[in-house]
Scaffold this motif. Structure first.
Motif, short mmCIF file in Angstrom:
data_model
loop_
_atom_site.label_atom_id
_atom_site.label_comp_id
_atom_site.label_asym_id
_atom_site.label_seq_id
_atom_site.Cartn_x
_atom_site.Cartn_y
_atom_site.Cartn_z
N THR A 43 -7.68 -1.41 -12.75
CA THR A 43 -6.44 -2.13 -12.47
C THR A 43 -5.48 -2.09 -13.66
O THR A 43 -4.28 -2.30 -13.47
CB THR A 43 -6.71 -3.61 -12.11
OG1 THR A 43 -7.65 -4.15 -13.02
CG2 THR A 43 -7.24 -3.74 -10.71
N ARG A 44 -5.97 -1.80 -14.85
CA ARG A 44 -5.09 -1.73 -16.00
C ARG A 44 -4.49 -0.33 -16.11
O ARG A 44 -4.58 0.33 -17.12
CB ARG A 44 -5.84 -2.13 -17.26
CG ARG A 44 -6.22 -3.60 -17.17
CD ARG A 44 -6.62 -4.28 -18.45
NE ARG A 44 -6.17 -3.64 -19.64
CZ ARG A 44 -6.97 -2.92 -20.44
NH1 ARG A 44 -8.25 -2.77 -20.15
NH2 ARG A 44 -6.48 -2.36 -21.51
N PHE A 97 -7.59 4.17 -9.50
CA PHE A 97 -8.72 4.52 -8.64
C PHE A 97 -9.30 3.24 -8.04
O PHE A 97 -9.10 2.15 -8.58
CB PHE A 97 -9.82 5.22 -9.44
CG PHE A 97 -9.44 6.60 -9.92
CD1 PHE A 97 -9.46 7.68 -9.06
CD2 PHE A 97 -9.09 6.81 -11.24
CE1 PHE A 97 -9.12 8.95 -9.50
CE2 PHE A 97 -8.75 8.07 -11.69
CZ PHE A 97 -8.77 9.14 -10.82
N ASP A 98 -10.05 3.37 -6.95
CA ASP A 98 -10.75 2.20 -6.43
C ASP A 98 -12.05 2.62 -5.76
O ASP A 98 -12.10 3.63 -5.06
CB ASP A 98 -9.87 1.42 -5.45
CG ASP A 98 -9.46 2.24 -4.25
OD1 ASP A 98 -10.16 2.21 -3.23
OD2 ASP A 98 -8.41 2.91 -4.32
N THR A 99 -13.10 1.85 -6.02
CA THR A 99 -14.38 2.04 -5.34
C THR A 99 -14.55 1.00 -4.24
O THR A 99 -15.42 1.12 -3.39
CB THR A 99 -15.56 1.93 -6.32
OG1 THR A 99 -15.45 0.69 -7.04
CG2 THR A 99 -15.55 3.09 -7.30
N VAL A 100 -13.71 -0.05 -4.28
CA VAL A 100 -13.65 -1.08 -3.24
C VAL A 100 -12.18 -1.27 -2.89
O VAL A 100 -11.35 -1.42 -3.79
CB VAL A 100 -14.26 -2.42 -3.72
CG1 VAL A 100 -14.13 -3.47 -2.62
CG2 VAL A 100 -15.72 -2.24 -4.11
N GLN A 101 -11.85 -1.28 -1.61
CA GLN A 101 -10.46 -1.40 -1.19
C GLN A 101 -9.84 -2.71 -1.72
O GLN A 101 -10.42 -3.78 -1.52
CB GLN A 101 -10.35 -1.39 0.34
CG GLN A 101 -10.58 -0.03 0.96
CD GLN A 101 -9.41 0.91 0.75
OE1 GLN A 101 -8.31 0.48 0.38
NE2 GLN A 101 -9.65 2.19 0.95
N PRO A 102 -8.68 -2.64 -2.39
CA PRO A 102 -8.03 -3.87 -2.88
C PRO A 102 -7.76 -4.89 -1.78
O PRO A 102 -7.79 -6.10 -2.03
CB PRO A 102 -6.72 -3.35 -3.49
CG PRO A 102 -7.02 -1.94 -3.85
CD PRO A 102 -7.95 -1.43 -2.79
N PHE A 107 -10.28 -7.79 -1.23
CA PHE A 107 -10.47 -8.83 -2.24
C PHE A 107 -9.84 -10.14 -1.77
O PHE A 107 -8.88 -10.15 -0.98
CB PHE A 107 -9.89 -8.41 -3.58
CG PHE A 107 -10.78 -7.49 -4.36
CD1 PHE A 107 -11.60 -7.96 -5.37
CD2 PHE A 107 -10.81 -6.13 -4.08
CE1 PHE A 107 -12.43 -7.12 -6.09
CE2 PHE A 107 -11.63 -5.26 -4.79
CZ PHE A 107 -12.44 -5.76 -5.79
N SER A 108 -10.33 -11.24 -2.30
CA SER A 108 -9.80 -12.57 -1.97
C SER A 108 -8.43 -12.75 -2.60
O SER A 108 -7.98 -11.93 -3.41
CB SER A 108 -10.76 -13.65 -2.49
OG SER A 108 -10.81 -13.62 -3.91
N GLY A 109 -7.76 -13.86 -2.23
CA GLY A 109 -6.45 -14.14 -2.82
C GLY A 109 -6.51 -14.26 -4.32
O GLY A 109 -5.67 -13.73 -5.05
N LEU A 110 -7.56 -14.97 -4.82
CA LEU A 110 -7.73 -15.12 -6.27
C LEU A 110 -8.01 -13.77 -6.91
O LEU A 110 -7.49 -13.47 -7.99
CB LEU A 110 -8.86 -16.09 -6.57
CG LEU A 110 -9.24 -16.29 -8.04
CD1 LEU A 110 -8.03 -16.74 -8.85
CD2 LEU A 110 -10.39 -17.28 -8.19
N GLY A 111 -8.82 -12.94 -6.24
CA GLY A 111 -9.12 -11.61 -6.76
C GLY A 111 -7.87 -10.76 -6.91
O GLY A 111 -7.69 -10.05 -7.91
#
Length: 255
Positions: free
Chosen positions: A137-138, A142-147, A150-154
């Protein structure tokens, strides 16, 4: 760095059952993309198919960190190694902040999404995917889990990490780790009632603090205006559009 990364990725793709020619191509592609913090992948689902893998995500994370830490740090660490001298305070600050941003980001994502975005994965994979998300995210993208899972806090945590970004003179975007560091040091010294901003027995000039504050303020205002404009022309929730605006501003590419 990219050649070494490509060699490790080739090994990972071969172990994953891919043909030799495709493994070679994908290894080179992902190595360059990761080190340059581009985040492009020729796979239709990105790196989601490697959420239960170790070699490929670990190598990609290593390349992202090396690309995002900044070339001045590379040069300083190499010179220090050759001449057996201590690294500069600048390099120490960058390495220190990079480590803690990754560590705290991983911990917070585990807390926020243990039973949400990371649910369904084995325990060890939840840790590894939280670590990967904290790193990518910085500005890598790339992503191994779809954004979206994720929860709202995530998602808020991901937005914060995207705003901070990588380090100066690197392949990444964001306001930069040193901007965050200077602002945090200034805030800490202000709370202690000190007239000067000191860190590791070194003084930080007030002009540096003003530049860091100006950079952070303009950066936040710009992506916020972008999110407001998007909300007028796109039929999505403001949280989603804010995520998109931050992702674009930081050249991350997550969606």
């Amino acid at each position: 760095a990219e050649i070494a990364g490509a060699a490790l990725l080739y090994w990972g793709f071969i172990r994953h059952g891919m043909p030799v020619a495709e493994s070679f191509y994908c290894a080179v592609f992902h190595s360059v993309s990761a080190f340059c913090n581009a985040g492009f992948s020729p796979f239709p689902d990105g790196l989601n198919g490697f959420s239960l893998s170790v070699i490929v995500p670990a190598t990609v994370m290593m390349l992202i960190i090396l690309g995002g830490i900044g070339f001045p740090v590379f040069a300083n660490c190499w010179e220090s190694f050759r001449n057996k001298k201590r690294i500069s305070h600048y390099s120490k600050l960058v390495i220190y902040l990079t480590f803690w941003l990754i560590a705290v980001g991983t911990l917070m994502l585990l807390i926020s999404d243990w039973d949400s975005g990371l649910a369904g994965l084995p325990r060890w994979a939840r840790f590894s995917n939280a670590l990967f998300t904290s790193v990518t995210t910085r500005t890598a993208g790339f992503d191994t889990v779809q954004p979206s899972s994720f929860s709202g806090l995530g998602k808020v945590l991901m937005i914060v990490l995207m705003i901070i970004g990588a380090s100066p003179a690197s392949t990444g975007g964001g306001i930069k780790t040193t901007t965050l560091g200077v602002l945090a040091i200034a805030a800490w010294n202000e709370m202690l009632g000190r007239d000067e901003n000191n860190f590791w027995h070194r003084k930080i000039a007030n002009s540096s603090v003003r530049r860091a504050l100006t950079m952070a303020f303009m950066y936040v205002i710009t992506f916020f205006i972008g999110a407001v404009v998007l909300s007028l022309i796109e039929d999505f929730s403001f949280e989603t559009l804010l995520f998109e605006a931050v992702s674009a501003m930081g050249t991350v590419g997550l969606s």
